[in-house]
Design an enzyme around this catalytic site. Structure first.
Site, PDB file in Angstrom:
ATOM      1  N   TYR A 141     -47.385  25.566  37.303  1.00 43.71           N
ATOM      2  CA  TYR A 141     -47.483  26.961  36.884  1.00 43.71           C
ATOM      3  C   TYR A 141     -48.847  27.507  37.282  1.00 43.71           C
ATOM      4  O   TYR A 141     -49.868  26.851  37.080  1.00 43.71           O
ATOM      5  CB  TYR A 141     -47.316  27.063  35.362  1.00 43.71           C
ATOM      6  CG  TYR A 141     -47.451  28.455  34.818  1.00 43.71           C
ATOM      7  CD1 TYR A 141     -46.506  29.432  35.125  1.00 43.71           C
ATOM      8  CD2 TYR A 141     -48.530  28.811  34.013  1.00 43.71           C
ATOM      9  CE1 TYR A 141     -46.621  30.723  34.627  1.00 43.71           C
ATOM     10  CE2 TYR A 141     -48.652  30.101  33.504  1.00 43.71           C
ATOM     11  CZ  TYR A 141     -47.699  31.056  33.820  1.00 43.71           C
ATOM     12  OH  TYR A 141     -47.821  32.323  33.316  1.00 43.71           O
ATOM     13  N   ASP A 236     -55.741  24.438  41.214  1.00 44.46           N
ATOM     14  CA  ASP A 236     -55.647  25.263  40.023  1.00 44.46           C
ATOM     15  C   ASP A 236     -56.159  24.424  38.850  1.00 44.46           C
ATOM     16  O   ASP A 236     -55.464  23.564  38.334  1.00 44.46           O
ATOM     17  CB  ASP A 236     -54.204  25.717  39.803  1.00 44.46           C
ATOM     18  CG  ASP A 236     -54.053  26.583  38.555  1.00 44.46           C
ATOM     19  OD1 ASP A 236     -54.995  26.622  37.737  1.00 44.46           O
ATOM     20  OD2 ASP A 236     -52.995  27.211  38.394  1.00 44.46           O
ATOM     21  N   LYS A 264     -59.175  29.730  30.825  1.00 48.15           N
ATOM     22  CA  LYS A 264     -59.182  28.997  29.560  1.00 48.15           C
ATOM     23  C   LYS A 264     -60.578  28.543  29.113  1.00 48.15           C
ATOM     24  O   LYS A 264     -61.313  29.345  28.561  1.00 48.15           O
ATOM     25  CB  LYS A 264     -58.160  27.858  29.643  1.00 48.15           C
ATOM     26  CG  LYS A 264     -56.753  28.459  29.856  1.00 48.15           C
ATOM     27  CD  LYS A 264     -55.588  27.533  29.756  1.00 48.15           C
ATOM     28  CE  LYS A 264     -54.283  28.320  29.773  1.00 48.15           C
ATOM     29  NZ  LYS A 264     -53.382  28.058  30.858  1.00 48.15           N
TER      30      LYS A 264
END
Ligand SMILES: *Cc1c(COP(=O)(O)O)cnc(C)c1O
Length: 431
Positions: A141, A236, A264
């Site tokens: 994702y 990522d 994050k």
């Protein structure tokens, strides 16, 4: 109002009652738990019930909720103004900290989310190479930008379908999908699209199909392939960055990507993302280069300050990583003992402070392996864990996030709850 009542009201004004679908508890036949506040390893719902929290806002709160050292006097930043649309010194400080930390990263651009980071990194890779095609992996994702929202079902290797209506086929025709941990599949895809691929993007430690670690040979193999074929390799690291270790998955694998994406943890709980990499690539970005990318609130002082404080703490306290990894290991061992004692059809996968309890016996290495999972048992287990005050991500395909504020008492309570929850879930086993 309790969570049931709040959810009813929320559904009137917010689609599905939540601002991100992962917060809906539909998967597990529950109503979302509405939170009032959090402190250290705990969150408290609107009725005052305490939970040991293993979501940690999906990763950012590696140092716990409302950590006293991180938030002290943060209101002073507010008092100086929340955003100027003009540069501030804090932006340089966070950017330098990230470049100092991350292997091969010369420059970094702040954005407001992980979605923006991956979307922008891909734009840079395409702008730099002059090529349109990209490779991503099934089950990885990268946020919800159009060209990365490609479903990975069987047959998707040759024929892509959007995960979501609203993403025109024209926008994803250049998104090629390969099998995770399968280097041969990537070799074949590159062969078929010789000289046309701008970049390969992946989660080197996949956290969005449950925890699935990239195999060392796979990650190293991708680096070699990218070098040989002039393809930009993008990690990522939105979850893994500053979590797996201070220098992320790149440090963990000893593999330096051309670009990396963050989010994050680097915002300490505020909305932040970032993408960075080699100067030759980052100098393509506007205003220096022709690749346009912008953001009104990007690099805003409050988010930068939270990021600086969190990264400073992590840098100055390497024992954080030792502690959270050790806690995760003990949790794994405790889980495995219960599983072995009752011969439950489950197993644990872990990398550092991230782990997933899979409701199937066999190892999960890629998206195809996510078959035959006992989701009925997962739901029963999940409901019981929440009832007992253990807050987990409401999906089998997510991780458990360990933070520095989880303590021995939390560990024991979690394992006790787990024993009961698994017994409920598999009531029929060994009766
Ligand atoms: C969360 C996540 C994103 C998206 O970040 P947002 O801030 O939610 O847009 C991208 N990549 C990975 C690996 C993620 O876990």
């Amino acid at each position: 109002m309790n969570s049931d009542e709040l959810f009813k009201k929320a559904c009137q004004y917010i689609p599905g009652g939540v601002n991100s679908p992962v917060r809906a508890f539909r998967n597990v036949d529950m109503v979302p738990v509405f939170i009032n506040h959090g402190k250290n390893s705990k969150v408290y719902d609107v009725e005052g019930k305490e939970y040991i929290d293993y979501i940690g806002s999906w990763g950012p709160l590696i140092l716990g909720h409302s950590n006293d050292e991180i938030i002290s006097n943060i209101e002073q930043v507010f008092q100086k103004g929340t955003s100027f649309g003009l540069p501030t010194e804090k932006e340089i400080k966070l950017a330098k900290m990230m470049c100092d930390a991350y292997p091969g990263m010369d420059k970094v651009r702040m954005v407001n989310s992980g979605t923006e980071a991956t979307m922008s990194a891909i734009r840079v890779a395409r702008g730099y190479t002059g090529k349109d095609k990209i490779i991503k992996f099934e089950g990885n994702y990268h946020g919800h930008s159009d060209c990365l929202l490609v479903q990975a079902g069987s047959g998707a290797l040759t024929f892509q379908e959007p995960t979501s209506p609203g993403v025109p086929n024209d926008l994803i025709k250049n998104t090629l999908v390969c099998r995770y941990n399968d280097l041969d599949d990537v070799v074949k895809m590159i062969e078929k699209n010789k000289g046309e691929i701008a970049c390969i993007i992946l989660e080197p430690i996949a956290c969005n199909m449950g925890l699935v670690e990239g195999e060392r040979s796979f990650i190293r193999g991708l680096r070699e392939l990218c070098d040989k074929e002039n393809i930009i390799l993008i990690f990522d690291e939105v979850i893994s960055g500053f979590r797996i270790q201070y220098d992320g998955a790149a440090g963990y694998f000893g593999v330096v990507p051309d670009m990396a994406c963050f989010g994050k943890i680097i915002g300490g709980g505020l909305p932040v993302g970032a993408y960075g990499g080699k100067a030759r690539l980052m100098d393509m970005v506007s205003p220096l280069g022709p690749v346009y990318q912008a953001g009104t609130l990007s690099g805003n002082p409050l988010a930068m300050e939270m990021g600086i404080r969190q990264l400073t703490y992590l840098k100055d306290h390497p024992e954080v990583y030792v502690y959270i990894n050790e806690y995760a290991k003990k949790l794994q061992e405790g889980m495995e003992k219960i599983i072995a004692d009752y011969n439950y059809p489950c197993h644990v996968q872990r990398c550092g402070s991230l782990l997933t309890l899979f409701f199937k016996k066999e190892q999960v290495k890629n998206y195809d392996d996510l078959n035959n999972i006992d989701l009925r048992a997962f739901t029963a287990y999940y409901q019981e864990m929440v009832r007992q005050g253990i807050m987990l991500a409401p999906s089998q395909f997510e991780g458990i996030f360990i933070g520095y504020k989880h303590n021995d008492s939390d560990l024991n309570k979690t394992l006790t709850a787990l024993g009961i929850a698994l017994k409920k879930a598999f009531g029929h086993v060994n009766d």
